[in-house]
Structure formats: C-alpha cells, structure tokens
Scaffold this active site. Sequence first.
Site, PDB file in Angstrom:
ATOM      1  N   VAL A 240       8.849  -1.989  -3.362  1.00  0.00           N
ATOM      2  CA  VAL A 240      10.094  -2.352  -2.693  1.00  0.00           C
ATOM      3  C   VAL A 240      11.041  -2.944  -3.736  1.00  0.00           C
ATOM      4  CG1 VAL A 240      11.148  -3.650  -0.821  1.00  0.00           C
ATOM      5  CG2 VAL A 240       8.783  -2.880  -0.609  1.00  0.00           C
TER       6      VAL A 240
ATOM      7  N   ASP B 191      -0.097  -4.512  12.485  1.00  0.00           N
ATOM      8  CA  ASP B 191      -0.285  -5.112  11.168  1.00  0.00           C
ATOM      9  C   ASP B 191       0.513  -6.416  11.079  1.00  0.00           C
ATOM     10  OD1 ASP B 191      -1.396  -5.325   8.695  1.00  0.00           O
ATOM     11  OD2 ASP B 191      -0.112  -3.829   7.722  1.00  0.00           O
TER      12      ASP B 191
ATOM     13  N   GLY C 274       0.821  -1.198   0.000  1.00  0.00           N
ATOM     14  CA  GLY C 274       0.000   0.000   0.000  1.00  0.00           C
ATOM     15  C   GLY C 274       0.862   1.257   0.000  1.00  0.00           C
ATOM     16  N   PHE C 275       2.033   1.127   0.552  1.00  0.00           N
ATOM     17  CA  PHE C 275       2.945   2.237   0.738  1.00  0.00           C
ATOM     18  C   PHE C 275       3.672   2.586  -0.567  1.00  0.00           C
ATOM     19  CE2 PHE C 275       7.336   3.382   2.036  1.00  0.00           C
ATOM     20  CZ  PHE C 275       7.098   4.422   2.903  1.00  0.00           C
ATOM     21  N   GLY C 276       3.929   1.593  -1.403  1.00  0.00           N
ATOM     22  CA  GLY C 276       4.663   1.820  -2.645  1.00  0.00           C
ATOM     23  C   GLY C 276       5.348   0.550  -3.085  1.00  0.00           C
TER      24      GLY C 276
END
Length: 840
Positions: free
Chosen positions: A529, A639, A525-527
């Site tokens: 890797v 999480d 969700g963050f981007g």
Amino acid sequence: MEKVQGRGVLGLVFLVTLVLSVSSGEAQSKYFLVNCGANSSVNVDGRRWIGDMAPNDNFTVSSSGVAVTDSTANGDSLYKTARIFDNGLNYTFAGMQGSYFVRLHFCPFPFENYNVNVSSFSVEANGLKLVTDFNVPGEISVKNLHLQNSNSNSSSLSLVKEYILAINDVLLVEFIPSKGSFGFINAIEIVPVNGTLFADSVSKVGGSNANVSGWGIETMYRLNVGGQEIRSNGDSDLWRKWEVDSSYMITADAGAEIKNTSNVTYASNNDSWVAPLLVYETARIMSNAEVLEKKFNMSWKFEVDPDFDYLIRFHFCELEYDKANQRIFRVYINNKTAADSFDVYALAGGKNIAYHHDYFDAVSAKVNTLWIQLGPAATGSASGTDALLNGLEIFKLSRSGNLAYADRIGSTGKPASHSKSWILWVGSGAGAATVLIIAIACTCIFCFCKNRRNEMNDTKDNPPGWRPLFMHGAVVSSIVNAKGGDQTLNGSVAASTRVGRRFTLSEIRAATDNFDDSLVIGVGGFGKVYRGEIEDGTLAAIKRSNPQSEQGLAEFETEIEMLSKLRHRHLVSLIGFCDEQNEMILVYEYMANGTLRSHLFGSDFPPLTWKQRLEACIGAARGLHYLHTGADRGIIHRDVKTTNILLCENFVAKVADFGLSKDGPALDHTHVSTAVKGSFGYLDPEYFRRQHLTEKSDVYSFGVVLFEVICSRPVINPSLPKDQINLAEWAMKWQRQRSLETIIDPRLRGSACPESLKKFGDIAEKCLADEGKNRPTMGEVLWHLEYVLQFHEAWIRTQATETSITSSQALEDLELRVAEDAQQRPLSMDEETGRPQYEG
Ligand SMILES: *[C@@H]1O[C@H](CO)[C@@H](O)[C@H](O)[C@H]1NC(C)=O
Ligand SMILES: *[C@@H]1O[C@H](CO)[C@@H](O)[C@H](O)[C@H]1NC(C)=O
Ligand SMILES: *[C@@H]1O[C@H](CO)[C@@H](O)[C@H](O)[C@H]1NC(C)=O
Ligand SMILES: *[C@@H]1O[C@H](CO)[C@@H](O)[C@H](O)[C@H]1NC(C)=O
Ligand SMILES: *[C@@H]1O[C@H](CO)[C@@H](O)[C@H](O)[C@H]1NC(C)=O
Ligand SMILES: *[C@@H]1O[C@H](CO)[C@@H](O)[C@H](O)[C@H]1NC(C)=O
Ligand SMILES: *[C@@H]1O[C@H](CO)[C@@H](O)[C@H](O)[C@H]1NC(C)=O
Ligand SMILES: *[C@@H]1O[C@H](CO)[C@@H](O)[C@H](O)[C@H]1NC(C)=O
Ligand SMILES: *[C@@H]1O[C@H](CO)[C@@H](O)[C@H](O)[C@H]1NC(C)=O
Ligand SMILES: *[C@@H]1O[C@H](CO)[C@@H](O)[C@H](O)[C@H]1NC(C)=O
Ligand SMILES: *[C@@H]1O[C@H](CO)[C@@H](O)[C@H](O)[C@H]1NC(C)=O
Ligand SMILES: *[C@@H]1O[C@H](CO)[C@@H](O)[C@H](O)[C@H]1NC(C)=O
C-alpha cells in the site's frame, strides 16, 4: 341449568343451550366480556367481565371443559381462571352487526393434572381459521415479553390474539383440541368497531390496489412510535394496546423522540376511531447520526408469518414544521419503495393534524420478516434528510378463510417456524423426525432457488432504491464480466454496481512516483500500500496487489463488489481502481493516522487516551453494524482486526479491507458454509470447528479487538509464557475471575473510569462466548460501548470538580438513568427468531 363437569371427567360433552336474547336496536353497541371458567364476574380495567360458569342471558357456551383456578394468583385477576377442554368448546354470541374486535386472552398457569406446555388446539370464528395446532407457551416464549398484558396481575406471561371480523348477527367461536391434546381459554373480549376502520381499497406497494373488503384480519403489531406504551384503557372505546416501538428498531438510537401535546386534532371526527390522539402526539424523527446512507437510519423489523398478505398502517402527524415541503421522505416496505416523496404536512393539510396511510404488501413463502424503513427522498427537501413516524400497525390478511400459519405447514409441506417445530417433535419418533428434516431441507433448497429467481426479477423491475450509489459514477463492466462462472451473480452485480473512477496505470505511476518504496505505508498479504497524491491534490492510499496471486484476483473483485454496495462514515471508501495491464490496484481515501494497532503498541505514537480508544471502538462497531445490517443480505467482514481498523487525521475509525468479505446467510439459512479464512488470534473457534460462517464470527473477532485495545498487546505473542501467548485466552482467564484490571494497559490506570473498564471487559467477554448464538449482535455491542463512553465522560466531569458533591450526585444520577434505560432494552437477540430477549 346443568352442573359443571367435575375435574378428571374430560371427554364428556354436555351441550347446554341457554336462553338467548337479542335486542336488535342495540346491535351496534353490543359488546361481550367473558371471564372463562369463572362463576362470578370481575371488574378489571373498569370493565365488568362476566363469568361463563354462571347462568347468563348474553351468550351461550357448550358446557364442555372444566374450570380451573390459579391458586397462586392474587386479587381479582381476569386471568385467575380458565376453561380447559379436551373435546370441542363452543361460544356463541348473537345480536351483532358490523365490524368487531375479537380478542382471545390466554394466560397459561399450572393446571393441576394437565401439562400446559403440551396443550395444542385450533380456533375458528364463523368458519375462519384463526389458529391451528396452537401452543400458547411456545408462542409466548417466541413473542416474549412484548405481549404481556396489562390486565394480568400475576407474574405469569399472557398472550392476547386480536382479530377484526365482520359479523352478521351471530358469532360462533369454536375451540378444537389437536388430536390427543387439550386446550384452554382465559377470557374472550368482543368490542364493536364503531365506524369504518379500513377502506375497501388499499394501495399495493409498487402500484395498483387491493380490495380487502370481507377479508379476515389479525393484528400482528400495534406501536406508538416515539412514545410511551398506551394501555388498553387509554384507547377510547376500542381497548387497543399500543406498544413502544424501540425494541423493533434496528438501531434504537437512530431516531429521536419528539412530542407536542398541545393542539393535535383529527382531520375529521370519523378518524377518531383510527387511533387515539396520544399516538399522534409523539413521534420519532431521524436523529442526526453519522450515517451517509440515511435510510438505514430508521428501520423497524418485525417477525411475521410467511406467505400471507399484510396491511401496514402508518400514522403520521407533523409536529414541528408549519409549512409544507420541510420534511419529505421515502417509505420502504420490505426494501421496496412504497412512497417516493411523502410530505406529511401536505397530505394531512397542516401541522398537528392526524393522518394515516395504508399499504398492502404480500410476504412470500420463504420470508418471515417485514421491514419498514423511512429515509430521505430522492429529491432534496428543505431539511434534506428527515423522516417522521407517529404510529404503526401491521395486520395479517386472509382472503381464503385461513389466518392460521401452522395449518399451512401441514397442508403444503412448508417448513415449520421455530416456534411450532417443537410441537411436531412431540410424539413423532426419531425416524419420522429425520424424514421430516430431509423434507424440510429439500423444500428449503427448492424455495431458495425459486426465490433467487424472484429476486432477479425484482432487481430488474423494482430496483431496491436504497442501494447506495457511488460517487464518481463510471459503471464497471469489464471487471465484473471478466469474472466468469456464475452468470446470474455477475448479471445482478453489473446491474447494480457503480464503483469509483477508473485510473490509468500512468496516472497511478504518477501518483506513487512509479511505486516508490519510500511511499509504502503498509504491506499485506495482498501486496503493498502506497501513499499517493492523485492529480487534484487529494491524498490517497493506493493498494497494488501482487499480480501473480490467484487469490489476489478474487479478493480484488470481492473488494470492488463489496465497496460498491457500501458507503458509510465508518467504512473506508473507495476512490477508484486500475485494472490496466493485469494490474489490480485499488485507490482509497487516505487515513492519515494509520492502523489502530500502531497506536496501541509497537510504535512511537503517544498512547491513545481511554476516550480515544472507546471512540475508535465505537466507530469500528458502527461500521461493522452497518455491514451486518445495512446491505440487503448483510455482509460478513471475516477479517476484523486492529490492522484493518484505520484512523483518519481526527482519529475517526473506519473499517477497511473487504477482500475476504462475504454476503451474509441468505433468507432462511442460518450460516454460510465456507473454507476458514481470517487472521490467527482473531478467529472464531466455532467458525473454525464447523466452517459455518455467521455475523457472529465478526463479533468474536471484534471482542478480541476490544481486549487488544484495553491490554495494548499483540493478540499472538509467541515470546510470552505458553498460557499468555494467545490474548483471547489470557484475557478471558482474567475476565472470568473479574480481575481483568491486573493485565490492562498500565497507561490507562488512573485516567480511565474504573467502572467503565470493567464494563468494557464484560462486553468483550460476551463477544467471545463459545457459541455464536450467545454472543451479542454488533448493534448491541455498539450500544453498550456508547454507554461505557457516557459513563467514562461523566466520571471525567466528576474528576474535574473532584470534591464537589453535586457532581458525584450527577454520576449517580447518570448511573441510575443509564441502568434504567438498559433495562428497557433487549440485551441480546434470539438467533433464530431475531427477537430481542430480555434478561431476568
Ligand atoms: C358510535 O358512533 C356514533 C357517532 O360516531 C356515536 O354517536 C355513538 O354513540 C357511538 N356508539 C358507541 C357505542 O360508542
Ligand atoms: C363455583 O361456585 C361453586 C359454589 O357455588 C364452587 O363450589 C365452585 O368451586 C366455584 N367454581 C369456580 C371455578 O369458582
Ligand atoms: C348482559 O350484558 C349486559 C350489557 O350488555 C349487562 O348489563 C348484563 O348484566 C349482562 N347479563 C349478565 C347475566 O351478566
Ligand atoms: C393486583 O393485585 C393487588 C394485590 O396484590 C390488588 O390490590 C389489585 O387489585 C390487583 N389488580 C388487578 C387488576 O387484579
Ligand atoms: C360447535 O359447533 C360446531 C358447528 O355448529 C359443531 O359442529 C360442533 O359439534 C360444536 N362443538 C361442540 C363441542 O359443541
Ligand atoms: C413448562 O415450560 C416451562 C418453561 O420451559 C417450565 O418452566 C415449566 O416447568 C414447564 N411446565 C411443565 C408442567 O412442564
Ligand atoms: C370490494 O369488494 C366488495 C365485494 O367483495 C365490493 O362490494 C366493493 O364494492 C369492492 N370495493 C371496491 C372499492 O372495489
Ligand atoms: C405545539 O404546537 C402548537 C400549535 O402549533 C404550538 O403553538 C406549540 O408551540 C407547540 N409546542 C411545542 C412544545 O412545540
Ligand atoms: C389549534 O388547532 C386549531 C385547528 O387546527 C387552530 O384553529 C388553532 O389556531 C390552533 N391553535 C394553535 C395555538 O396553534
Ligand atoms: C421474471 O420475469 C419474466 C419476464 O419479465 C417472467 O416471464 C418470469 O415469469 C418472471 N419470473 C419470476 C420467477 O417471477
Ligand atoms: C430487506 O433487507 C434486509 C437487510 O438488508 C434483509 O435482511 C431482508 O431480508 C430484506 N427483506 C426482504 C423482504 O427482502
Ligand atoms: C494524526 O494525523 C494528523 C494529521 O496528519 C497529524 O497531525 C497527527 O500528528 C497524527 N497523530 C499521530 C499520533 O500520528
């Protein structure tokens, strides 16, 4: 001599003064053992306890109260009789000089017409308040089995309160029932302290000295660290009881026990009163755990009464090394450094020589725990990371003539502790109770704010020395300052934060071939890797957040903030970051074998063996346990899932992704109120319902992870029939019927010890308890998983030598041993009190 009052005529007080004889020459050695409510003497522990109903010339007792006998008790137990009073009751002892242990023995049993559960009374000794509005059953339920006394032969629990008082000739012990209530006492023990137990002057944590001469002293805890319980008859003439320490440890297996009984001596004969040699002959040293932050390794936590001063006595004796400079460690009390480089050998003047050291520390009004931690010294010693402790005593002190905690609640409006609060409920109407709750809430908020300020000062003046520092050193202030808003938080973060190296954007571009998609190893969700190689050749995982995302910024900062506080073998570590040109890039250590999930299903990787799965779970549990307990307030991950558990090339599991993490509840708060975040399928239903976040939400998610590991299927699979979509529900359905084996990963059949699979299912089930308070802590989950692994390994060994009788014997032995061990350990922790609870 008056006749004793019959039952049912409580209220009349007959004062009978008996003849008193004092032979002053014996003053030093005078002791009193009183069997309350009894006609006759009993011999218990080799000592004769005198019945207080029969005439005697050793002490006087106001003849109020009635005697009761426990008809169900067998033998000559001291606790078979008690004296009940609903008016005052006085015991007067005379002819004493010096320091004495005064022990009050309470053992509630059914008192016919009186409901002992609602008894409530105060006790004073020569005007010093010992307890106020004291309810013995309530106190016992809080203290649990810890204080079960060896004198007692009955199945009922007992409680002994011990005080150390300076007495000049006469001691008057006054029992005063609370209004409309009654009280009782089973036995009184007064034992002289021959010699000096405490020095006048005690060093305070953080410098200067306190003069405790003439203060009231109550024993809170007395532990034989690393050894067996020492019963009162095993402690010379002082009849002290020394408990086992492991149930107070945060991680019981973090310390190894050592022992040398051959040549331990006191430095001087005067010390023989301080503690029996048995205490010094056993010790706990650090076991070689996988924790980088070593101080976390040996921690003990005690429940204490807020707003009192405490004297903490450490007993040491170097049992292994025969020169100085081998074992040097720090001593922390309540997260403050009490001693920087403690070398027992040097201080005691040799090996096998008993040594003790006292510290004085005040506990503030909003804190009800006392932490003792031992860790490596700042400057390395020969052995580096080892610490040692043989015994520990904690004494509550009062200068003001009041050792009673409940009394302070009444006088200053401070909130009641868990154990006392229910007494306040008795007899107060619902309306009054509501007002009380509001008042308590206001006090909490007020005190909380006050404490935050204190904390700020503490951070500045006395930095909590054990905050792990980050490796590459650069102090980041731009990010932290960019955060706007909560200034105070930023300030404290800035003061204590050191994160990894700051990369330039061109360095990151070089490492990732200008963000080449072929190097993408994960998308979240963050981007994205990427796998990258930083210039020294180290492989790294480079997480680049989506620059548009508002959410991204918050998580980016949270992650840096969290990782700056944490360092542990089972948490993925941060190498650095890049915040150039509004980029939000984090550089982590590279985890060659990717996510745990990818090794469970949905990929071509060979299936993990049961042992590998257990080890991965244990690793992740260690990481989470450290998160919950290692930092000053505890951190909730929020999480936990199999894609956030990563495996390095040796399959060591590490917990990753702290973007949603939050500091645990502060001080007396039981939870953090927050919007629900997390991943579907892993979400704690209680958190979902009430938006109250506690560490137990992580425990729930971890339970789902356990089911995923044993069943090898996604936690949500919409393609399945309705009742199977959600793994947590599906697995719990089978687990409750004790037939989880029907849905486990078929690849485990035959290669996994069936019993270990069953036990594993039991752990997962406990983690998924509806209410957080019924779930185990991560520490307990960890311990049980290790037990399952041991079990499986023993089974593997027996498989190897299939028909050998000796090895199946070995398995049985192991089972027995482990089961015994398990019985001695707390199975769960009481949510509110933090005390271990025992099953059965
Ligand atoms: C008190 O201690 C002294 C010396 O330490 C000893 O001679 C004496 O017997 C002791 N008294 C008692 C009652 O133990
Ligand atoms: C004390 O002794 C009397 C008889 O001497 C007996 O009736 C009474 O029950 C005894 N009380 C207790 C508490 O044992
Ligand atoms: C009083 O105490 C002494 C020992 O201090 C003991 O020998 C004696 O028996 C006691 N008296 C009574 C009546 O129990
Ligand atoms: C405990 O009870 C047993 C009988 O059940 C008895 O033999 C023993 O003396 C009692 N011990 C004590 C300390 O009361
Ligand atoms: C106990 O002693 C105190 C102080 O001498 C006195 O005020 C009180 O009335 C006594 N209580 C009883 C029950 O004798
Ligand atoms: C007192 O409380 C205990 C535990 O809560 C309970 O088992 C017992 O029945 C109660 N006794 C009475 C007389 O209410
Ligand atoms: C401690 O205080 C007492 C009086 O309260 C005094 O007699 C004693 O000398 C003091 N000790 C020290 C070490 O200051
Ligand atoms: C205990 O200490 C003595 C004296 O230093 C030493 O000779 C002996 O070997 C030690 N025993 C053990 C088991 O370490
Ligand atoms: C035992 O301790 C005494 C006194 O510290 C010492 O003289 C003696 O050598 C020790 N014995 C051993 C075996 O270490
Ligand atoms: C914090 O420290 C400042 C000065 O260092 C002092 O003035 C202030 O009273 C302290 N506040 C608290 C709550 O201790
Ligand atoms: C010390 O640290 C522990 C864990 O980090 C925390 O729970 C506890 O409240 C702290 N104690 C004090 C007195 O600050
Ligand atoms: C785990 O990582 C090592 C080192 O990169 C690699 O050799 C091994 O094949 C990997 N195992 C799996 C199952 O991917």
